[in-house]
Design a protein around this motif. Structure first.
Motif, PDB file in Angstrom:
ATOM      1  N   GLU A  10     -45.567 -25.005  55.029  1.00 25.13           N
ATOM      2  CA  GLU A  10     -45.778 -26.365  55.515  1.00 25.13           C
ATOM      3  C   GLU A  10     -44.423 -27.076  55.496  1.00 25.13           C
ATOM      4  O   GLU A  10     -43.575 -26.767  54.649  1.00 25.13           O
ATOM      5  CB  GLU A  10     -46.765 -27.109  54.610  1.00 25.13           C
ATOM      6  CG  GLU A  10     -48.205 -26.680  54.802  1.00 25.13           C
ATOM      7  CD  GLU A  10     -48.740 -27.064  56.179  1.00 25.13           C
ATOM      8  OE1 GLU A  10     -48.563 -28.229  56.591  1.00 25.13           O
ATOM      9  OE2 GLU A  10     -49.342 -26.196  56.833  1.00 25.13           O
ATOM     10  N   PRO A  11     -44.189 -28.025  56.394  1.00 26.50           N
ATOM     11  CA  PRO A  11     -42.902 -28.717  56.380  1.00 26.50           C
ATOM     12  C   PRO A  11     -42.699 -29.512  55.090  1.00 26.50           C
ATOM     13  O   PRO A  11     -43.617 -30.171  54.615  1.00 26.50           O
ATOM     14  CB  PRO A  11     -42.952 -29.644  57.589  1.00 26.50           C
ATOM     15  CG  PRO A  11     -44.330 -29.607  58.110  1.00 26.50           C
ATOM     16  CD  PRO A  11     -45.051 -28.470  57.469  1.00 26.50           C
ATOM     17  N   GLU A  30     -38.363 -31.730  56.768  1.00 26.76           N
ATOM     18  CA  GLU A  30     -38.515 -30.704  57.792  1.00 26.76           C
ATOM     19  C   GLU A  30     -39.489 -31.124  58.894  1.00 26.76           C
ATOM     20  O   GLU A  30     -40.346 -31.983  58.699  1.00 26.76           O
ATOM     21  CB  GLU A  30     -38.996 -29.392  57.166  1.00 26.76           C
ATOM     22  CG  GLU A  30     -37.956 -28.758  56.256  1.00 26.76           C
ATOM     23  CD  GLU A  30     -38.431 -27.488  55.588  1.00 26.76           C
ATOM     24  OE1 GLU A  30     -37.569 -26.655  55.284  1.00 26.76           O
ATOM     25  OE2 GLU A  30     -39.653 -27.316  55.346  1.00 26.76           O
ATOM     26  N   LEU A  56     -42.055 -29.299  61.831  1.00 26.81           N
ATOM     27  CA  LEU A  56     -42.697 -28.104  62.358  1.00 26.81           C
ATOM     28  C   LEU A  56     -42.787 -28.247  63.874  1.00 26.81           C
ATOM     29  O   LEU A  56     -43.366 -29.218  64.379  1.00 26.81           O
ATOM     30  CB  LEU A  56     -44.099 -27.926  61.767  1.00 26.81           C
ATOM     31  CG  LEU A  56     -44.881 -26.722  62.301  1.00 26.81           C
ATOM     32  CD1 LEU A  56     -44.250 -25.411  61.833  1.00 26.81           C
ATOM     33  CD2 LEU A  56     -46.342 -26.796  61.868  1.00 26.81           C
ATOM     34  N   ARG A  75     -43.814 -26.343  67.543  1.00 27.89           N
ATOM     35  CA  ARG A  75     -44.428 -25.245  68.296  1.00 27.89           C
ATOM     36  C   ARG A  75     -43.429 -24.876  69.381  1.00 27.89           C
ATOM     37  O   ARG A  75     -43.125 -25.681  70.274  1.00 27.89           O
ATOM     38  CB  ARG A  75     -45.767 -25.660  68.903  1.00 27.89           C
ATOM     39  CG  ARG A  75     -46.409 -24.508  69.709  1.00 27.89           C
ATOM     40  CD  ARG A  75     -47.834 -24.828  70.152  1.00 27.89           C
ATOM     41  NE  ARG A  75     -47.996 -26.129  70.756  1.00 27.89           N
ATOM     42  CZ  ARG A  75     -47.851 -26.377  72.066  1.00 27.89           C
ATOM     43  NH1 ARG A  75     -47.501 -25.412  72.903  1.00 27.89           N
ATOM     44  NH2 ARG A  75     -48.054 -27.589  72.526  1.00 27.89           N
ATOM     45  N   HIS A  89     -43.780 -20.793  66.100  1.00 24.70           N
ATOM     46  CA  HIS A  89     -43.486 -22.060  65.419  1.00 24.70           C
ATOM     47  C   HIS A  89     -42.252 -21.875  64.556  1.00 24.70           C
ATOM     48  O   HIS A  89     -41.984 -20.772  64.077  1.00 24.70           O
ATOM     49  CB  HIS A  89     -44.642 -22.480  64.508  1.00 24.70           C
ATOM     50  CG  HIS A  89     -45.877 -22.854  65.253  1.00 24.70           C
ATOM     51  ND1 HIS A  89     -46.725 -21.918  65.796  1.00 24.70           N
ATOM     52  CD2 HIS A  89     -46.411 -24.068  65.548  1.00 24.70           C
ATOM     53  CE1 HIS A  89     -47.726 -22.529  66.399  1.00 24.70           C
ATOM     54  NE2 HIS A  89     -47.564 -23.837  66.265  1.00 24.70           N
ATOM     55  N   CYS A  90     -41.526 -22.968  64.345  1.00 26.95           N
ATOM     56  CA  CYS A  90     -40.368 -22.920  63.451  1.00 26.95           C
ATOM     57  C   CYS A  90     -40.261 -24.229  62.689  1.00 26.95           C
ATOM     58  O   CYS A  90     -40.807 -25.248  63.104  1.00 26.95           O
ATOM     59  CB  CYS A  90     -39.078 -22.618  64.206  1.00 26.95           C
ATOM     60  SG  CYS A  90     -38.510 -23.940  65.301  1.00 26.95           S
ATOM     61  N   LEU A  91     -39.548 -24.177  61.578  1.00 28.91           N
ATOM     62  CA  LEU A  91     -39.217 -25.383  60.826  1.00 28.91           C
ATOM     63  C   LEU A  91     -37.778 -25.747  61.117  1.00 28.91           C
ATOM     64  O   LEU A  91     -36.901 -24.878  61.147  1.00 28.91           O
ATOM     65  CB  LEU A  91     -39.405 -25.149  59.319  1.00 28.91           C
ATOM     66  CG  LEU A  91     -40.844 -25.013  58.858  1.00 28.91           C
ATOM     67  CD1 LEU A  91     -40.900 -24.598  57.391  1.00 28.91           C
ATOM     68  CD2 LEU A  91     -41.618 -26.306  59.073  1.00 28.91           C
TER      69      LEU A  91
END
Length: 154
Positions: A24-25, A29, A31, A33, A142-144
């Protein structure tokens, strides 16, 4: 949260498409998509050199839609479209001079394969996966990432 990512496991092997868990962020951070990402020679150089120990998720030319933000994030909100670039600290003399590409902490923030505190944001099959490449590791669904390396786009 489950994500699908292209994982580098060996220098000469193809990327493997794997299901991973993403954290989780945290409060700083974002998140995202991922809806588009470029494949750059830099990604292939890092994969081949194993500068970041495998397994690792690369990708540093991402773009997408913000899904969640940490409590300290003010620049973007869920639903915003963003392009993602390299990470910089914002506080060193080069950043303060307007030269974030020459940030004194550029290697640590972009090439370590982990967050500044040493943790990794991706996990799979009982192992941590090197992440945070250029503050994003965008070869995934997905990335942080962070406020300093996102640009809102129309």
């Amino acid at each position: 949260m489950k994500v699908t990512a292209a994982v580098a496991r060996a220098p000469e092997a193809d990327f493997s498409i794997e299901e991973l868990e993403i954290d989780e962020p945290r409060e700083d951070e974002i998140l995202v998509r991922v809806v588009g990402v470029g494949l750059c020679h830099t990604d292939l150089v890092f994969k081949a050199s194993q500068t970041i120990a495998p397994p690792a998720v690369f990708g540093h030319e991402g773009s997408g839609i913000v899904e969640k933000v940490g409590a300290a994030v003010r620049k973007v909100a869920p639903g915003d479209r963003v392009a993602i670039t390299f990470r910089s600290c914002g506080t060193c003399p080069r950043c303060l001079k307007g030269d974030p590409a020459y940030c004194h902490t550029m290697p640590m923030l972009n090439y370590a394969g982990m967050r500044s505190d040493g943790t990794k944001a991706l996990h799979g099959a009982g192992e941590d996966i090197a992440s945070n490449f250029f503050g994003q590791s965008s070869f995934a669904t997905h990335c942080l990432t962070y406020e300093r390396n996102v640009v809102k786009v129309p």
